[in-house]
Design an enzyme around this catalytic site. Structure first.
Site, PDB file in Angstrom:
ATOM      1  N   LYS A 112       8.022  19.308 -42.341  1.00  0.00           N
ATOM      2  CA  LYS A 112       9.095  20.973 -41.212  1.00  0.00           C
ATOM      3  C   LYS A 112       8.210  22.018 -41.873  1.00  0.00           C
ATOM      4  O   LYS A 112       7.153  21.138 -42.719  1.00  0.00           O
ATOM      5  CB  LYS A 112      10.300  20.697 -42.214  1.00  0.00           C
ATOM      6  CG  LYS A 112      10.477  20.696 -43.368  1.00  0.00           C
ATOM      7  CD  LYS A 112       9.538  22.265 -44.570  1.00  0.00           C
ATOM      8  CE  LYS A 112       8.934  21.485 -45.759  1.00  0.00           C
ATOM      9  NZ  LYS A 112       8.809  22.757 -47.456  1.00  0.00           N
ATOM     10  N   LEU A 172       4.851  20.257 -46.580  1.00  0.00           N
ATOM     11  CA  LEU A 172       6.021  19.681 -45.132  1.00  0.00           C
ATOM     12  C   LEU A 172       6.563  19.007 -45.241  1.00  0.00           C
ATOM     13  O   LEU A 172       7.518  18.509 -44.220  1.00  0.00           O
ATOM     14  CB  LEU A 172       4.517  18.657 -44.426  1.00  0.00           C
ATOM     15  CG  LEU A 172       3.512  19.378 -44.204  1.00  0.00           C
ATOM     16  CD1 LEU A 172       2.224  18.246 -43.193  1.00  0.00           C
ATOM     17  CD2 LEU A 172       3.749  20.491 -43.107  1.00  0.00           C
ATOM     18  N   GLY A 173       7.299  18.863 -46.653  1.00  0.00           N
ATOM     19  CA  GLY A 173       8.986  18.742 -46.827  1.00  0.00           C
ATOM     20  C   GLY A 173       8.725  16.631 -47.451  1.00  0.00           C
ATOM     21  O   GLY A 173       9.594  16.066 -46.574  1.00  0.00           O
ATOM     22  N   ASP A 198      15.378  19.372 -50.762  1.00  0.00           N
ATOM     23  CA  ASP A 198      14.605  20.362 -49.285  1.00  0.00           C
ATOM     24  C   ASP A 198      15.423  18.547 -48.605  1.00  0.00           C
ATOM     25  O   ASP A 198      15.407  18.358 -47.496  1.00  0.00           O
ATOM     26  CB  ASP A 198      13.899  20.191 -48.804  1.00  0.00           C
ATOM     27  CG  ASP A 198      12.363  21.461 -48.942  1.00  0.00           C
ATOM     28  OD1 ASP A 198      13.464  21.916 -48.883  1.00  0.00           O
ATOM     29  OD2 ASP A 198      11.771  21.080 -49.308  1.00  0.00           O
TER      30      ASP A 198
END
Length: 287
Positions: free
Chosen positions: A12, A102-103, A139
């Site tokens: 993400k 970037l998760g 997240d």
């Protein structure tokens, strides 16, 4: 019953990240815009009826199993089951850098929740899985729900949105960023005014920045240098607390021209922004 299942675990981006306040528990109140990328890890789940329990085919370097979000997600699901479950071996093709903003870990957890819910035929709803995911990380719910979203609270209050699905050059400067250190820095902006959804898409840089970026640039020269380079070609921004940065481009060819000219020693990739998670697209195909 399916015995083996391979699913994507996408990255993400935080297209913006505003810190709008601080909570009594010390956590920060955020507003952020999540969008997925058509790039990420792949996770393979193989049921082992003769071998109970949850295990990784290979440990992830530097991450003890008890801290690994894949294992924790699988065990959380296992604890919800009322019947005996077959064991599972989980392998991961890792492409996303750890600690890049970037998760990756949260995405891995969500893919595990959705994948094993399907394989083990537990029948848990998306709401139930998202609630379980929140116990693993702020997240995780957006990856479980699988739609680009405006995130509020600590990132768990989600409003689905549809930002433009542009192309991105994502660069990973050669440094590791400590998220806790960034959020505890005295110079961090913590009082950005809240915005409504519409202005999030107007492209006004003053309304769509990353409040962590100035602090990260001061503490990590590698991030500053990469941002200065990428900004030559258009607006560039930090995602999360970094270390990854991204630039947005209207076409794949435009993004790849910039990618080919990147400085040596910087890793990264080119990917398309997508509003429906590749994980959810794959699961829909299986129905």
């Amino acid at each position: 019953m399916i015995r083996t299942l391979t699913l994507p675990s996408p990255a993400k981006l935080n297209l913006f990240l505003h810190i709008v306040g601080r909570r009594p528990d010390g956590y920060h109140e955020l507003q952020t815009l999540f969008q997925f990328l058509d790039y990420g890890d792949d996770i393979t789940f193989t049921l082992t009826p003769d071998q109970p329990g949850v295990r990784l085919a290979e440990p992830i370097a530097g991450v003890p199993d008890e801290e690994n979000l894949i294992i924790r997600a699988a065990k959380a699901l296992e604890a919800r089951a009322t019947d005996h479950l077959p064991g599972v071996t989980i392998s991961i093709a890792k492409r996303l850098p750890m600690g890049g903003g970037l998760g990756g870990g949260s995405s891995n957890a969500a893919t595990t929740l959705l994948g094993l819910n399907h394989l083990w035929q537990l029948g848990l709803s998306i709401d139930e899985l998202a609630e379980m995911g929140l116990t693993l990380g702020a997240d995780v719910p957006v990856f479980v729900r699988g739609h680009a979203a405006l995130g509020e609270g600590v990132g768990e209050k989600l409003t689905p949105v549809d930002p433009p699905e542009d192309w991105f050059v994502v660069l990973k400067p050669d440094c590791d960023i400590n998220t806790g250190k960034i959020f505890s820095e005295q110079g961090l902006t913590r009082n950005t005014p809240r915005i409504t959804i519409a202005p999030a898409f107007e492209g006004d840089a003053s309304r769509s920045r990353n409040d962590c970026e100035d602090v990260v640039r001061k503490l990590y020269p590698e991030v500053n240098e990469s941002l200065e380079w990428l900004t030559q070609f258009g607006p560039a921004r930090l995602t999360g607390t970094g270390a990854c940065i991204f630039g947005r481009f209207p076409t794949e060819s435009a993004a790849r021209i910039i990618w080919e000219s990147k400085p040596s020693g910087i890793t990264g990739f080119v990917a398309k922004g997508v509003n429906i998670s590749p994980l959810h697209k794959k699961l829909t195909e299986l129905k």
